[in-house]
Motif scaffolding. Sequence first.
Motif, PDB file in Angstrom:
ATOM      1  N   THR A  41     -58.573  53.165  38.802  1.00 49.20           N
ATOM      2  CA  THR A  41     -57.130  53.177  38.567  1.00 49.20           C
ATOM      3  C   THR A  41     -56.351  53.046  39.879  1.00 49.20           C
ATOM      4  OG1 THR A  41     -57.406  54.537  36.608  1.00 49.20           O
ATOM      5  CG2 THR A  41     -55.226  54.496  37.607  1.00 49.20           C
ATOM      6  N   GLY A  42     -55.466  52.065  39.938  1.00 50.74           N
ATOM      7  CA  GLY A  42     -54.585  51.880  41.085  1.00 50.74           C
ATOM      8  C   GLY A  42     -55.192  51.151  42.260  1.00 50.74           C
ATOM      9  N   ALA A  43     -56.499  50.893  42.248  1.00 54.15           N
ATOM     10  CA  ALA A  43     -57.133  50.295  43.424  1.00 54.15           C
ATOM     11  C   ALA A  43     -56.776  48.823  43.593  1.00 54.15           C
ATOM     12  CB  ALA A  43     -58.651  50.461  43.340  1.00 54.15           C
ATOM     13  N   TYR A  44     -56.461  48.143  42.499  1.00 54.10           N
ATOM     14  CA  TYR A  44     -56.288  46.687  42.573  1.00 54.10           C
ATOM     15  C   TYR A  44     -54.857  46.231  42.283  1.00 54.10           C
ATOM     16  CZ  TYR A  44     -61.328  46.802  42.785  1.00 54.10           C
ATOM     17  OH  TYR A  44     -62.620  47.063  43.166  1.00 54.10           O
ATOM     18  N   VAL A  45     -53.914  47.149  42.312  1.00 51.27           N
ATOM     19  CA  VAL A  45     -52.521  46.729  42.084  1.00 51.27           C
ATOM     20  C   VAL A  45     -52.008  45.755  43.144  1.00 51.27           C
ATOM     21  CG1 VAL A  45     -51.858  48.715  40.685  1.00 51.27           C
ATOM     22  CG2 VAL A  45     -51.739  48.876  43.174  1.00 51.27           C
ATOM     23  N   PRO A  46     -52.496  45.778  44.404  1.00 51.33           N
ATOM     24  CA  PRO A  46     -51.997  44.777  45.377  1.00 51.33           C
ATOM     25  C   PRO A  46     -52.292  43.332  44.981  1.00 51.33           C
ATOM     26  CG  PRO A  46     -53.042  46.602  46.529  1.00 51.33           C
ATOM     27  CD  PRO A  46     -53.356  46.777  45.077  1.00 51.33           C
ATOM     28  N   LEU A 105     -47.986  48.662  35.317  1.00 53.95           N
ATOM     29  CA  LEU A 105     -47.928  50.100  35.051  1.00 53.95           C
ATOM     30  C   LEU A 105     -49.238  50.608  34.467  1.00 53.95           C
ATOM     31  CD1 LEU A 105     -44.291  50.367  33.638  1.00 53.95           C
ATOM     32  CD2 LEU A 105     -45.134  51.198  35.848  1.00 53.95           C
ATOM     33  N   LEU A 106     -49.889  49.790  33.637  1.00 53.70           N
ATOM     34  CA  LEU A 106     -51.186  50.192  33.089  1.00 53.70           C
ATOM     35  C   LEU A 106     -52.253  50.256  34.176  1.00 53.70           C
ATOM     36  CD1 LEU A 106     -51.285  48.144  29.749  1.00 53.70           C
ATOM     37  CD2 LEU A 106     -51.138  50.640  29.989  1.00 53.70           C
ATOM     38  N   THR A 107     -52.101  49.419  35.198  1.00 53.83           N
ATOM     39  CA  THR A 107     -53.081  49.395  36.288  1.00 53.83           C
ATOM     40  C   THR A 107     -52.857  50.540  37.272  1.00 53.83           C
ATOM     41  OG1 THR A 107     -53.046  46.983  36.077  1.00 53.83           O
ATOM     42  CG2 THR A 107     -54.113  47.863  38.020  1.00 53.83           C
ATOM     43  N   SER A 108     -51.645  51.076  37.315  1.00 55.41           N
ATOM     44  CA  SER A 108     -51.280  52.064  38.323  1.00 55.41           C
ATOM     45  C   SER A 108     -51.693  53.475  37.902  1.00 55.41           C
ATOM     46  CB  SER A 108     -49.770  52.018  38.558  1.00 55.41           C
ATOM     47  OG  SER A 108     -49.357  50.720  38.933  1.00 55.41           O
ATOM     48  N   GLU A 109     -51.348  54.403  38.792  1.00 58.50           N
ATOM     49  CA  GLU A 109     -51.591  55.813  38.517  1.00 58.50           C
ATOM     50  C   GLU A 109     -50.706  56.280  37.362  1.00 58.50           C
ATOM     51  OE1 GLU A 109     -50.741  54.595  41.390  1.00 58.50           O
ATOM     52  OE2 GLU A 109     -52.307  54.967  42.866  1.00 58.50           O
ATOM     53  N   PRO A 110     -50.913  57.513  36.875  1.00 61.06           N
ATOM     54  CA  PRO A 110     -50.077  58.040  35.789  1.00 61.06           C
ATOM     55  C   PRO A 110     -48.598  57.899  36.109  1.00 61.06           C
ATOM     56  CG  PRO A 110     -51.902  59.511  36.188  1.00 61.06           C
ATOM     57  CD  PRO A 110     -51.961  58.466  37.253  1.00 61.06           C
ATOM     58  N   LEU A 111     -47.824  57.594  35.075  1.00 60.99           N
ATOM     59  CA  LEU A 111     -46.412  57.275  35.243  1.00 60.99           C
ATOM     60  C   LEU A 111     -45.610  58.486  35.705  1.00 60.99           C
ATOM     61  CD1 LEU A 111     -44.321  55.003  34.861  1.00 60.99           C
ATOM     62  CD2 LEU A 111     -43.976  55.845  32.535  1.00 60.99           C
ATOM     63  N   ASP A 112     -44.829  58.293  36.773  1.00 60.92           N
ATOM     64  CA  ASP A 112     -43.858  59.288  37.208  1.00 60.92           C
ATOM     65  C   ASP A 112     -42.712  58.540  37.894  1.00 60.92           C
ATOM     66  OD1 ASP A 112     -44.769  58.573  39.744  1.00 60.92           O
ATOM     67  OD2 ASP A 112     -46.079  60.319  39.923  1.00 60.92           O
ATOM     68  N   VAL A 113     -41.738  59.276  38.415  1.00 57.40           N
ATOM     69  CA  VAL A 113     -40.569  58.637  39.015  1.00 57.40           C
ATOM     70  C   VAL A 113     -40.951  57.765  40.203  1.00 57.40           C
ATOM     71  CG1 VAL A 113     -38.370  59.074  40.177  1.00 57.40           C
ATOM     72  CG2 VAL A 113     -39.057  60.502  38.244  1.00 57.40           C
ATOM     73  N   PHE A 134     -51.558  41.903  42.370  1.00 60.51           N
ATOM     74  CA  PHE A 134     -50.482  41.310  41.577  1.00 60.51           C
ATOM     75  C   PHE A 134     -49.625  40.366  42.419  1.00 60.51           C
ATOM     76  CE2 PHE A 134     -51.853  44.110  38.410  1.00 60.51           C
ATOM     77  CZ  PHE A 134     -51.172  43.876  37.230  1.00 60.51           C
ATOM     78  N   VAL A 135     -49.440  40.668  43.685  1.00 53.01           N
ATOM     79  CA  VAL A 135     -48.649  39.763  44.519  1.00 53.01           C
ATOM     80  C   VAL A 135     -49.349  38.419  44.667  1.00 53.01           C
ATOM     81  CG1 VAL A 135     -49.623  40.456  46.757  1.00 53.01           C
ATOM     82  CG2 VAL A 135     -47.269  39.635  46.621  1.00 53.01           C
ATOM     83  N   LEU A 136     -50.684  38.405  44.628  1.00 55.46           N
ATOM     84  CA  LEU A 136     -51.437  37.155  44.712  1.00 55.46           C
ATOM     85  C   LEU A 136     -51.128  36.256  43.521  1.00 55.46           C
ATOM     86  CD1 LEU A 136     -53.628  35.634  46.324  1.00 55.46           C
ATOM     87  CD2 LEU A 136     -55.341  36.789  44.919  1.00 55.46           C
ATOM     88  N   PHE A 137     -50.926  36.871  42.355  1.00 60.29           N
ATOM     89  CA  PHE A 137     -50.621  36.078  41.166  1.00 60.29           C
ATOM     90  C   PHE A 137     -49.252  35.408  41.291  1.00 60.29           C
ATOM     91  CE2 PHE A 137     -53.202  39.710  39.229  1.00 60.29           C
ATOM     92  CZ  PHE A 137     -54.403  39.084  39.534  1.00 60.29           C
ATOM     93  N   PHE A 138     -48.303  36.100  41.888  1.00 61.58           N
ATOM     94  CA  PHE A 138     -46.979  35.494  42.071  1.00 61.58           C
ATOM     95  C   PHE A 138     -46.998  34.457  43.194  1.00 61.58           C
ATOM     96  CE2 PHE A 138     -45.823  38.963  39.383  1.00 61.58           C
ATOM     97  CZ  PHE A 138     -44.702  38.527  38.708  1.00 61.58           C
ATOM     98  N   VAL A 139     -47.873  34.618  44.160  1.00 60.80           N
ATOM     99  CA  VAL A 139     -48.056  33.571  45.166  1.00 60.80           C
ATOM    100  C   VAL A 139     -48.553  32.288  44.503  1.00 60.80           C
ATOM    101  CG1 VAL A 139     -49.466  32.859  47.136  1.00 60.80           C
ATOM    102  CG2 VAL A 139     -48.410  35.126  47.111  1.00 60.80           C
ATOM    103  N   TYR A 140     -49.499  32.420  43.586  1.00 62.87           N
ATOM    104  CA  TYR A 140     -49.996  31.249  42.838  1.00 62.87           C
ATOM    105  C   TYR A 140     -48.856  30.582  42.075  1.00 62.87           C
ATOM    106  CZ  TYR A 140     -52.134  28.628  39.035  1.00 62.87           C
ATOM    107  OH  TYR A 140     -52.457  27.642  38.135  1.00 62.87           O
TER     108      TYR A 140
END
Length: 361
Positions: free
Chosen positions: A116-121, A151-159, A123-129
């Motif tokens: 969980t949360g390890a591969y959220v970076p 949000l599903l890839t990230s840690e538990p939801l908080d502010v 996502f920027v690669l997808f927008f580069v494509y």
Amino acid sequence: MRRAPQDPLAAAISRPRWRRWAARLPPRWLAGGPAVRAGRGLVLLTGLLVLLTVPLLAPPAGDWLVVLGLAAADLALLAASTAVPWDRLPARTLLAFPLAQMAGLAVLGSATRTVTGAYVPLFVLFFVYVGLHLPPRTAYWLLPAALPLYLLTSEPLDVQVVVRTLVVACVWVVVAEVLAGTVRRQRAAADLLVRDARTDPLTTIGNRRDLEDRMTLLAPGDTVVVCDLDHFKQLNDTRGHAFGDQVLREFGAMLAGSLRRGDHAARFGGEEFVLLLHGSGTGPALDVVERLRQTWAERGGATTFSAGCATLDDVTTAQQALVAADAALYAAKRAGRNRTRSAEAADGWGPRVEAETPLEP
């Protein structure tokens, strides 16, 4: 003859090592164009990054099943992409590549605890494509799906996670739009350079380089016509080079505006022009040249022109037809100018030049 050694720097720039490696892949894996190939590369890169780094997170056996299942899904996506007729689909269909990878990372992040949360970076690669290979503002189409998957890839939801998500969403869009705008400007500049390199600056029709490229596309039944303005040197000497340049501009404009769609005119050099008439044959080509002669006379052309034509057949190359048409042109000059001659094919294009019905000077 020994081939001259190629400049290593030029070779490295024109054909990087990864392209040489990619050229060995089966043709179906290279089909679809650069954007599709980049999409497949995106899938491979994402999958390899996950497979190579997951062991560092020491996931339990159950998490490994999810990782391997996603790897199998990536392989299935790559195989399916070789069967899709991408050229018939809208450009935004290519969003399937980043969307599939986002969905995979969302499944990985929500179904496993250690990942969980390890591969959220990524996502920027997808927008580069998206920015590099899709039209501007496509990032806005991807954003509604990217946010919940992130949000599903990230840690538990908080502010803090919500604020971070809003910030990274802005970064995604800015990166994609800046890249898309840069790519569009570069392509426009490249198109302008190509057009300038293939256009005669005086007459604004094709130049010799453009002609040589287009001649490679000629087929049997196409006709090459070489036209030359009569007594043009005398015109330059008596009325000046500025007037001669104006005559060349007007003649080029007349050719460009009078030919059929698909036919092509280019300035071959000096006062000599070449026409490529597709599928015309010798007879219709002579009719085309005669209509051009009448149009030129109606516009008040300062001088007449002579022409020679040659039609390709199954054993004639375009270059041979050009040589034969040029010889026919000089036969027209010798016959009195302001007329057209055609060259009939002989073995190897001798050529044998035969006079057609002379046109009145």
